[in-house]
Write a protein that holds these residues in place. Structure first.
Motif, short mmCIF file in Angstrom:
data_model
loop_
_atom_site.label_atom_id
_atom_site.label_comp_id
_atom_site.label_asym_id
_atom_site.label_seq_id
_atom_site.Cartn_x
_atom_site.Cartn_y
_atom_site.Cartn_z
N VAL A 125 0.87 -1.18 0.00
CA VAL A 125 0.00 0.00 0.00
C VAL A 125 0.90 1.22 0.00
O VAL A 125 2.08 1.14 0.37
CB VAL A 125 -0.92 0.03 1.24
CG1 VAL A 125 -1.88 -1.13 1.23
CG2 VAL A 125 -0.11 0.04 2.53
N ARG A 126 0.37 2.34 -0.44
CA ARG A 126 1.15 3.57 -0.45
C ARG A 126 1.01 4.26 0.90
O ARG A 126 -0.08 4.48 1.39
CB ARG A 126 0.69 4.49 -1.58
CG ARG A 126 0.95 3.88 -2.95
CD ARG A 126 1.07 4.95 -4.04
NE ARG A 126 1.48 4.34 -5.30
CZ ARG A 126 2.74 4.10 -5.65
NH1 ARG A 126 3.71 4.42 -4.82
NH2 ARG A 126 3.02 3.55 -6.81
N ASP A 127 2.14 4.60 1.48
CA ASP A 127 2.20 5.24 2.79
C ASP A 127 3.10 6.46 2.66
O ASP A 127 4.32 6.34 2.57
CB ASP A 127 2.75 4.26 3.83
CG ASP A 127 2.81 4.87 5.23
OD1 ASP A 127 2.11 5.87 5.46
OD2 ASP A 127 3.54 4.33 6.08
N ASN A 128 2.48 7.66 2.61
CA ASN A 128 3.23 8.91 2.44
C ASN A 128 4.14 8.88 1.22
O ASN A 128 5.29 9.29 1.25
CB ASN A 128 4.08 9.19 3.70
CG ASN A 128 3.21 9.50 4.91
OD1 ASN A 128 2.14 10.09 4.77
ND2 ASN A 128 3.64 9.09 6.09
N GLY A 129 3.61 8.36 0.13
CA GLY A 129 4.34 8.37 -1.13
C GLY A 129 5.23 7.18 -1.35
O GLY A 129 5.68 6.94 -2.48
N ALA A 130 5.53 6.42 -0.33
CA ALA A 130 6.38 5.24 -0.47
C ALA A 130 5.52 3.99 -0.37
O ALA A 130 4.37 4.04 0.07
CB ALA A 130 7.47 5.23 0.60
N LEU A 131 6.09 2.87 -0.78
CA LEU A 131 5.37 1.60 -0.71
C LEU A 131 5.67 0.90 0.61
O LEU A 131 6.83 0.71 0.96
CB LEU A 131 5.76 0.70 -1.88
CG LEU A 131 5.26 1.12 -3.27
CD1 LEU A 131 5.77 0.15 -4.31
CD2 LEU A 131 3.75 1.19 -3.30
N THR A 132 4.62 0.52 1.32
CA THR A 132 4.78 -0.28 2.53
C THR A 132 4.33 -1.70 2.22
O THR A 132 3.24 -1.92 1.69
CB THR A 132 3.95 0.28 3.69
OG1 THR A 132 4.50 1.54 4.08
CG2 THR A 132 3.98 -0.66 4.89
N ILE A 133 5.19 -2.64 2.54
CA ILE A 133 4.94 -4.05 2.25
C ILE A 133 4.38 -4.74 3.49
O ILE A 133 4.92 -4.60 4.59
CB ILE A 133 6.25 -4.75 1.81
CG1 ILE A 133 6.79 -4.08 0.54
CG2 ILE A 133 6.02 -6.24 1.58
CD1 ILE A 133 8.16 -4.60 0.13
N LEU A 134 3.31 -5.48 3.31
CA LEU A 134 2.75 -6.32 4.36
C LEU A 134 2.79 -7.76 3.86
O LEU A 134 2.24 -8.06 2.79
CB LEU A 134 1.30 -5.93 4.68
CG LEU A 134 0.60 -6.76 5.76
CD1 LEU A 134 1.27 -6.56 7.11
CD2 LEU A 134 -0.88 -6.39 5.84
N SER A 135 3.45 -8.63 4.59
CA SER A 135 3.61 -10.00 4.10
C SER A 135 3.52 -10.99 5.25
O SER A 135 3.89 -10.69 6.39
CB SER A 135 4.94 -10.17 3.36
OG SER A 135 6.03 -9.84 4.21
N ALA A 136 3.01 -12.17 4.93
CA ALA A 136 2.96 -13.28 5.86
C ALA A 136 3.69 -14.46 5.23
O ALA A 136 3.67 -14.62 4.00
CB ALA A 136 1.51 -13.65 6.18
N HIS A 137 4.31 -15.28 6.07
CA HIS A 137 5.17 -16.34 5.56
C HIS A 137 4.90 -17.65 6.30
O HIS A 137 4.61 -17.66 7.50
CB HIS A 137 6.64 -15.96 5.73
CG HIS A 137 6.97 -14.61 5.16
ND1 HIS A 137 7.33 -14.41 3.86
CD2 HIS A 137 6.95 -13.38 5.74
CE1 HIS A 137 7.54 -13.13 3.64
NE2 HIS A 137 7.30 -12.48 4.77
N ARG A 138 5.02 -18.74 5.54
CA ARG A 138 4.84 -20.08 6.09
C ARG A 138 6.07 -20.93 5.80
O ARG A 138 6.74 -20.75 4.78
CB ARG A 138 3.64 -20.77 5.44
CG ARG A 138 2.28 -20.33 5.91
CD ARG A 138 1.23 -21.11 5.14
NE ARG A 138 -0.12 -20.83 5.59
CZ ARG A 138 -1.20 -21.35 5.03
NH1 ARG A 138 -1.07 -22.15 3.98
NH2 ARG A 138 -2.39 -21.06 5.48
N ALA A 139 6.28 -21.89 6.70
CA ALA A 139 7.32 -22.88 6.46
C ALA A 139 6.84 -23.88 5.42
O ALA A 139 5.65 -24.01 5.15
CB ALA A 139 7.68 -23.59 7.76
N ALA A 140 7.78 -24.60 4.82
CA ALA A 140 7.44 -25.56 3.77
C ALA A 140 6.46 -26.61 4.27
O ALA A 140 5.53 -27.00 3.56
CB ALA A 140 8.71 -26.22 3.23
N GLY A 141 6.64 -27.06 5.51
CA GLY A 141 5.77 -28.11 6.05
C GLY A 141 4.34 -27.66 6.26
O GLY A 141 3.45 -28.50 6.42
N GLN A 142 4.09 -26.33 6.29
CA GLN A 142 2.74 -25.83 6.49
C GLN A 142 1.96 -25.74 5.18
O GLN A 142 0.77 -25.46 5.20
CB GLN A 142 2.80 -24.46 7.17
CG GLN A 142 3.34 -24.53 8.59
CD GLN A 142 3.62 -23.16 9.17
OE1 GLN A 142 4.24 -22.31 8.53
NE2 GLN A 142 3.16 -22.93 10.38
#
Length: 382
Positions: A125-142
């Protein structure tokens, strides 16, 4: 994926916007919603630029600082994917990187997999002109993400710009005494802001709908003369005392929510009291009024007798605690309950202690009294 859905996670992000120490709580909730343990939210102005610290959960400091920020951010193929598409959408990176691509990538092999993660769902999303990244991560076994999980994570991302606006405005409120009411309006939970005298300063749209749905003759909670009024006088006194303590910065010795009961004595409305880290009406002539957030949640709906889901159970009880509470209400002794369930009596006692803490009761008899008023059978878990 967390069966409670996205609403509690969205609410956690709004609370973090008002109370910065809650960002770690919100990020952990977001990771659980995604079915993993790692989540990141950070600002990155442009390709190749070092991202700001942001908010990270599930990665140790060295993996983030020494690994990603100092080197691997420049190799992150996911960032390239995100910047090539319009902001505001969550993307499953598994759709863009095959096992063969992962095997050939220095980023994946030397950082991502070593950090214990394999699948990610990310958006910007854009936050004060810059891009803010929101991410979630899983292990391979999940396993990889499914579309339903992405949809839940998308709901959180949709609120992130409002969360940032509320965060920035709340920070400014330390000097200017203003809150982003439109941000609070987006909360899925009914919210009232009151001062030490229970005088209403603001209520969001969810609260307006909740109050409008209450019986006009004998509502559980109403607004009278601009102040919040609870039908039961004893509960009104407890609420007023709790609010005064919160406004004065005093720790409440019984932080459990308060419960308003209907005409038949059944607990029907949960009232949480949350101190706010900002003041309303602050200006150069004074410090402004300390405010408290009242969080309202109706507990039960008529005719619902199935096994309640996590979000429906009062006081945050687990399924096991819910079943035990209703058994105690039916007059079952702890030893008999342990024998029925084939568990140790120590396990039942631990569950009782958890129920006492969550409901604000002091002994098993009070648990029985509280839950005997409910017209809801425990049923059988799905």
């Amino acid at each position: 994926m967390n069966t409670e859905g996205a609403d509690p996670v969205i609410a956690a992000f709004y609370r973090a916007a008002l109370e910065p120490l809650q960002w770690s709580v919100a990020m952990r909730a977001f990771a659980r919603l995604a079915g993993g343990e790692v989540a990141c939210c950070f600002l990155k102005a442009e390709t190749g630029a070092v991202p700001s610290r942001g908010y990270v959960t599930g990665l140790d400091q060295s993996a983030w600082e020494d690994g990603y920020r100092r080197y691997y951010h420049a190799l992150d193929p996911g960032y390239v994917v995100l910047t090539q598409r319009p902001p505001g959408r969550m993307h499953l990176m598994q759709d863009y990187f095959s096992d063969q691509a992962v095997a050939r990538s220095e980023y994946f092999q030397d950082f991502y997999l070593r950090a214990g993660v394999r699948f990610s769902c990310s958006g910007v999303v854009r936050d004060n002109g810059a891009l803010t990244i929101l991410s979630a991560h899983r292990a391979a076994g999940q396993g990889p993400y499914d579309r339903n999980t992405r949809g839940q994570l998308q709901r959180v991302l949709d609120h992130l710009p409002q969360v940032f606006r509320l965060r920035d405005t709340a920070q400014q409120a330390q000097a200017h005494g203003a809150l982003a009411w439109e941000g609070l309006d987006a909360l899925p939970r009914a919210i009232l802001l009151v001062d030490a005298g229970l005088r209403l300063a603001f209520m969001n749209q969810a609260a307006q709908r909740l109050l409008a749905a209450m019986p006009p003759t004998r509502p559980l909670l109403a607004l009278r003369g601009g102040s919040v009024d609870v039908r039961a006088s004893q509960l009104q006194q407890q609420l007023a005392q709790r609010v005064r303590q919160a406004c004065a910065g005093l720790a409440c010795h019984r932080p459990a929510p308060l419960y308003a009961c209907d005409e038949d004595g059944r607990p029907a409305l949960e009232i949480g009291v949350l101190p706010l880290p900002v003041r309303i009406g602050q200006d150069g002539a004074g410090d402004g009024a300390a405010m408290v957030m009242l969080s309202l949640r109706p507990l039960f709906r008529a005719g619902r007798r199935h096994w309640p889901g996590t979000a429906e159970r009062p006081c945050g009880l687990t399924g096991a605690e819910w079943t035990l509470a209703l058994a105690l209400a039916d007059g079952v002794e702890p030893a008999e309950y342990a024998q029925r369930k084939g568990v140790c009596i120590s396990t039942v006692r631990s569950q009782i202690q958890a129920i006492l803490a969550k409901t604000g009761t002091r002994r098993s008899s009070e648990i029985a009294s509280l839950f005997s008023a409910l017209e809801w059978d425990a049923g059988a878990p799905p």
